[in-house]
Design a protein around this motif. Structure first.
Motif, PDB file in Angstrom:
ATOM      1  N   ASN A  14       0.850  -1.179   0.000  1.00 17.37           N
ATOM      2  CA  ASN A  14       0.000   0.000   0.000  1.00 17.37           C
ATOM      3  C   ASN A  14       0.895   1.241   0.000  1.00 17.37           C
TER       4      ASN A  14
ATOM      5  N   ASN B  27       0.552   3.711   3.038  1.00 18.22           N
ATOM      6  CA  ASN B  27       1.127   3.164   4.268  1.00 18.22           C
ATOM      7  C   ASN B  27       2.645   3.120   4.174  1.00 18.22           C
TER       8      ASN B  27
ATOM      9  N   PHE C  69       4.648  -6.239  10.234  1.00 19.02           N
ATOM     10  CA  PHE C  69       3.818  -5.063  10.437  1.00 19.02           C
ATOM     11  C   PHE C  69       2.590  -5.243   9.562  1.00 19.02           C
ATOM     12  N   THR C  70       1.521  -5.676  10.225  1.00 18.40           N
ATOM     13  CA  THR C  70       0.400  -6.096   9.394  1.00 18.40           C
ATOM     14  C   THR C  70      -0.932  -5.729  10.012  1.00 18.40           C
ATOM     15  N   SER C  71      -1.888  -5.604   9.187  1.00 13.18           N
ATOM     16  CA  SER C  71      -3.245  -5.350   9.702  1.00 13.18           C
ATOM     17  C   SER C  71      -4.022  -6.671   9.859  1.00 13.18           C
ATOM     18  N   PHE C  72      -3.362  -7.792   9.591  1.00 17.05           N
ATOM     19  CA  PHE C  72      -4.004  -9.091   9.928  1.00 17.05           C
ATOM     20  C   PHE C  72      -4.010  -9.224  11.433  1.00 17.05           C
ATOM     21  N   ALA C  73      -5.152  -8.957  12.016  1.00 15.20           N
ATOM     22  CA  ALA C  73      -5.178  -8.982  13.482  1.00 15.20           C
ATOM     23  C   ALA C  73      -5.835 -10.252  14.009  1.00 15.20           C
ATOM     24  N   MET C  74      -5.967 -11.193  13.120  1.00 12.52           N
ATOM     25  CA  MET C  74      -6.632 -12.430  13.551  1.00 12.52           C
ATOM     26  C   MET C  74      -5.726 -13.243  14.455  1.00 12.52           C
TER      27      MET C  74
ATOM     28  N   LYS D 166      -1.167  -3.162  12.640  1.00 10.94           N
ATOM     29  CA  LYS D 166      -1.607  -1.834  12.181  1.00 10.94           C
ATOM     30  C   LYS D 166      -3.009  -1.616  12.683  1.00 10.94           C
ATOM     31  N   PRO D 167      -3.533  -0.461  12.857  1.00  9.00           N
ATOM     32  CA  PRO D 167      -2.644   0.717  12.872  1.00  9.00           C
ATOM     33  C   PRO D 167      -1.961   0.864  14.208  1.00  9.00           C
TER      34      PRO D 167
END
Lengths: 727, 122
Positions: free
Chosen positions: B11, B14, B82-87, B105-106
């Motif tokens: 992205n 980002n 550094f990821t928005s995969f928060a699972m 993230k964030p």
């Protein structure tokens, strides 16, 4: 009706018993009569025989005695002169005591003309009898004197010299003997030998002795040549005793000399109780027989004694009668019983037939199908309902193998049910079948074993219910259920897809939000350059909105994770006291901004086994809500204590706006904030409590609220605190 | 200061945010939009730390991490996922792949900088 049945029905007729009783009584009576007559006849024969016997015995004895006297006559005929001594020897030789009982003696009476009386007396006196004389005294035209009488002793001595001719009865017999030359028996006399005791009647027998060498063919010649008599006196009882002994076989008899009329002519009475005058004397048998003797005729009246027919013999007809009557009564009883039994049996049979008729009416008109089967599983009986269900005529089914119409694929069920019925007595089955018209039907059948009283298998019953409608409904229901299940699966799948979609979406949403929040913070840090106050304020607004959006996205993501089953619980041991402090530290600044205080009370519990992240999240949500929905300056209290051994009880108590009772349910729903006004005032996602509830329940806990509108709320969470790993 | 950080993110915004933020903190920042670019840059000059986005087009961040950690030359580079995969399990997967840390993230800019500085110091 066969001959046998006719006979049996006749036998069982009530009149029959009486008729047979009557007949058998008649027969018994006849038998009694015959028996009676037979007994009498036999007694009569016996009587005749015995009387003939007695008669013959008397005659025989008379002849014997006559012969004895003839011997005496012979002695005179053969000798010139018979001396006293010779006479004595002759009689002694005869041994009359032994051989001729009843004979008193044998004597010789000599004829003495009146002119020779003196010489005669002297002559006998000279023989050694000085007192001898002819007696009784008196002058008669002729004299007869007993000169010999052997045995010459005792009673006989008294007759010595007695002139029998002087006594009329003897006289008659003597004259007859002399004049005929034949033996002659006298009438009844009392012998001169009689003493005072035991006086018996007697009679005498005379035989004439004529002078040797002189003719005595004519009366004249016989009177002229007459010498004397050889005679015998008989005491009649002794005589009869000698004749008969004592055996008279229950027969009494009286001997009469002449007409049997009275005591006068009675010579002998066998039992010495002459009953001729007794009007009550009615002997069973009697006869009068004449006995022709020398010169006399005796008549003998024979009659039976009181018990001539012996008891045993007499009771024979009675035995016949009594026995016969007993047999008759027995026969009557048996036949009457037979009749009664027959009658009972008939009544029972009628009752049973009536019961059977009722049963068959009941069976025939029963709503359920009912059949009875024989042990070979063939139809015995089929009712209308059964016939209607399977579509066959009742008559078509009788004798056919059961079941008449079942789907081939249902045969195993039928066999299993039949076996179960045999083993357990009862079995049920539901099978399909084909109606005779080709339509399909379903039947619910109950099989029941039929046993005889010995529990032997004698067949079975099958009760049938048409369940086609129910079956069709059931099938429809099952189809519907299947459809519903399929729909449910689809719905679940859709739900899962939605959750996955949401999870992905939230990720995709976070990425641009990352830029928004990141650059906003970057600018606010003034590292890229200076900002005027207005710019700084607006950047603050952007940041606030971005963070709200982020929280919303996080909550959606969590809920989606829980719903899609991707939320996992990872319990570990941690200090809940520390966790509470951490959360309070995060929210502390916000509370302080509102002039609020957060008080924590942790009692008797520290280390627990729980998912620490979720514990924090739950507490965070509840506490942030409490702070958010409280008035400025109020207090919030967080307390934790052990509960029910294994659990912990977490309470968050505020003095906030509270919740109306009717809204309590709604607050745990998603996207709900109670008061729209409050929602505007209190910023929130509306997902917080829903998510909290999901998190609590995910850990098998429970959550509840106790609230008073306008005064505050207390949220209580109870969690199992020592869950094992992996659960 | 002056540590070289490679930021990998598909992205661009980002990428720019992270790059500018770190540059403003005094780091030497290189930027890569995908794994290929990242490998090229690493090949040219070895960074001290890589801030690695996971969801990359083509080779993803995890694969790239595994590749770098397998290479003797690049094994020493600190890699922060550094990821928005928060699972749940995302962090676990990144650590298994070879990442040294995980930041979702964030993230607060200050916290990111602080964590990176700490990682570089150790």
């Amino acid at each position: 009706m066969t001959m046998r049945n006719k006979f049996l029905s006749l036998l069982h007729h009530p009149i029959t018993a009486w008729a047979i009783l009557l007949c058998s009584f008649l027969l018994t009576w006849i038998a009694w009569r015959i028996s009676n007559q037979f007994v009498i006849q036999r007694a009569s024969d016996r009587f005749t025989f015995h009387t003939d016997d007695i008669q013959a015995a008397i005659s025989r004895r008379m002849i014997e005695y006559e012969e004895v006297l003839r011997g005496g006559v012979g002695l005179f005929v053969a000798s010139e002169k018979v001396t006293r001594q010779e006479w004595h020897q002759y009689v002694q030789t005869l041994q009359i005591d032994d051989y001729y009982p009843g004979i008193q003696g044998i004597g010789f009476s000599i004829f003495v003309p009146p002119e020779g009386k003196k010489d005669h007396t002297l002559k006998i006196r000279a023989e050694g009898f000085p007192n001898y004389k002819i007696w009784p005294e008196g002058v008669r035209s002729e004299y007869h004197s007993i000169i010999y009488l052997e045995p010459f002793q005792e009673r006989n001595l008294r007759a010595f010299g007695y002139d029998m001719y002087s006594e009329p009865v003897r006289h008659a017999a003597m004259t007859r003997a002399r004049d005929t030359g034949l033996p002659s028996i006298s009438g009844i006399v009392t012998l001169v030998q009689e003493t005072e005791t035991d006086i018996q009647k007697g009679f005498l027998m005379y035989l004439p002795v004529y002078r040797n060498g002189e003719p005595h063919e004519t009366l004249e010649e016989r009177r002229r040549s007459f010498v004397g008599f050889v005679y015998s006196p008989f005491r009649v009882k002794d005589f009869m005793h000698g004749v008969l002994g004592t055996a008279t076989a229950g027969i009494d008899f009286e001997i009469f000399d002449g007409e049997p009329s009275n005591q006068e002519t009675l010579l002998y009475d066998s039992n010495e109780t002459f009953q001729g005058d007794d009007p009550h004397h009615h002997p069973q048998f009697s006869r009068i027989l004449p006995l022709q003797l020398k010169g006399r005729e005796w008549r003998i009246y024979y009659h039976t004694g009181p018990r001539y027919i012996a008891q045993a013999e007499a009771s024979q007809p009675l035995v016949v009668a009594v026995g016969g009557v007993l047999v008759d009564l027995l026969l009557f009883y048996i036949i009457a019983s037979l009749g009664k039994i027959q009658k009972k049996a008939t009544i029972m049979a009628e009752e049973m037939a009536a019961a059977a008729r009722e049963k068959s009416v009941a069976l025939e008109n029963a709503v359920e199908g009912i059949v009875s089967l024989d042990p070979q599983r063939r139809y015995l009986d089929v009712n209308r309902a059964y016939a209607d269900i399977v579509g066959y005529l009742q008559s078509e089914m009788i004798g056919k193998k059961w079941p008449i119409s079942v789907f081939p694929e249902d045969y195993p069920k039928v066999e299993a049910a039949y076996r179960e019925m045999l083993a357990k007595g009862r079995a049920e089955m539901e099978v399909g079948g084909k109606h005779k018209d080709g339509s399909i039907f379903y039947q619910h059948a109950v099989l029941v074993r039929s046993s005889d009283p010995q529990n032997a298998f004698v067949g079975s019953y099958c009760f049938l219910k048409d369940i086609t409608e129910r079956k069709i409904l059931q099938e429809q229901l099952q189809r519907k259920n299947k459809e519903l299940e399929e729909q449910n699966r689809q719905v679940l799948k859709a739900s899962r897809l939605k959750s996955e979609f949401l999870a992905n979406m939230s990720h995709e949403l976070r990425t641009p939000l990352n830029g928004v929040i990141g650059f906003t913070e970057f600018l606010r840090s003034k590292k890229p350059g200076p900002l005027n106050p207005k710019q700084e304020e607006y950047l603050g607004d952007i940041l606030s909105s971005g963070r709200h959006l982020l929280r919303l996205i996080n909550d959606i993501l969590d809920l989606a994770k829980i719903e899609s089953g991707k939320m996992e619980v990872s319990p570990e041991t941690f200090s809940c006291r520390e966790a509470i402090n951490e959360v309070c530290a995060v929210l502390g600044p916000i509370a302080r901004k509102k002039g609020m205080t957060i008080e924590t009370k942790v009692a008797d519990v520290d280390r627990v086994i729980l998912d620490p992240r979720k514990f924090r999240q739950i507490l965070y949500n509840l506490l942030s809500n409490a702070v958010k929905f409280s008035h400025e300056g109020s207090a919030v209290e967080v307390s934790l204590r052990p509960y029910n051994g294994n659990e912990i009880r977490l309470e968050v108590k505020d003095q906030g706006i509270g919740i109306k009772q009717e809204d309590v349910e709604a607050i745990f729903a998603k996207f709900t904030q109670i008061d729209s006004g409050a929602a505007r005032y209190y910023e929130g996602t509306g997902l917080g409590l829903a998510l909290t509830k999901e998190l609590v329940e995910l850990q098998r806990g429970s959550i509840g609220v106790d609230s008073e509108f306008g005064k505050g709320s207390t949220f209580t969470v109870i969690l199992p605190a020592n869950l094992e790993r992996g659960i | 200061m002056g540590n070289r950080i490679l930021v990998v993110d598909d992205n661009p915004i980002n990428l720019k945010l992270a790059g500018d933020l770190l540059e403003s903190e005094g780091f030497k920042v290189q930027r890569a939009g995908d794994a290929e670019q990242a490998m090229e840059l690493i090949g040219r000059s070895r960074p001290d730390l890589i801030l690695m986005d996971i969801g990359l087009p083509g080779m993803d961040g995890l694969a790239l991490t595994r590749k770098l950690k397998a290479d003797e030359a690049t094994r020493g580079i600190t890699i922060i996922a550094f990821t928005s995969f928060a699972m749940k399990g995302d962090e676990q997967r990144t650590i298994e792949a070879g990442c040294d840390a995980y930041i979702s993230k964030p993230v607060d800019a200050g916290r990111l900088v602080a964590q990176i500085s700490e990682m570089l110091r150790s």
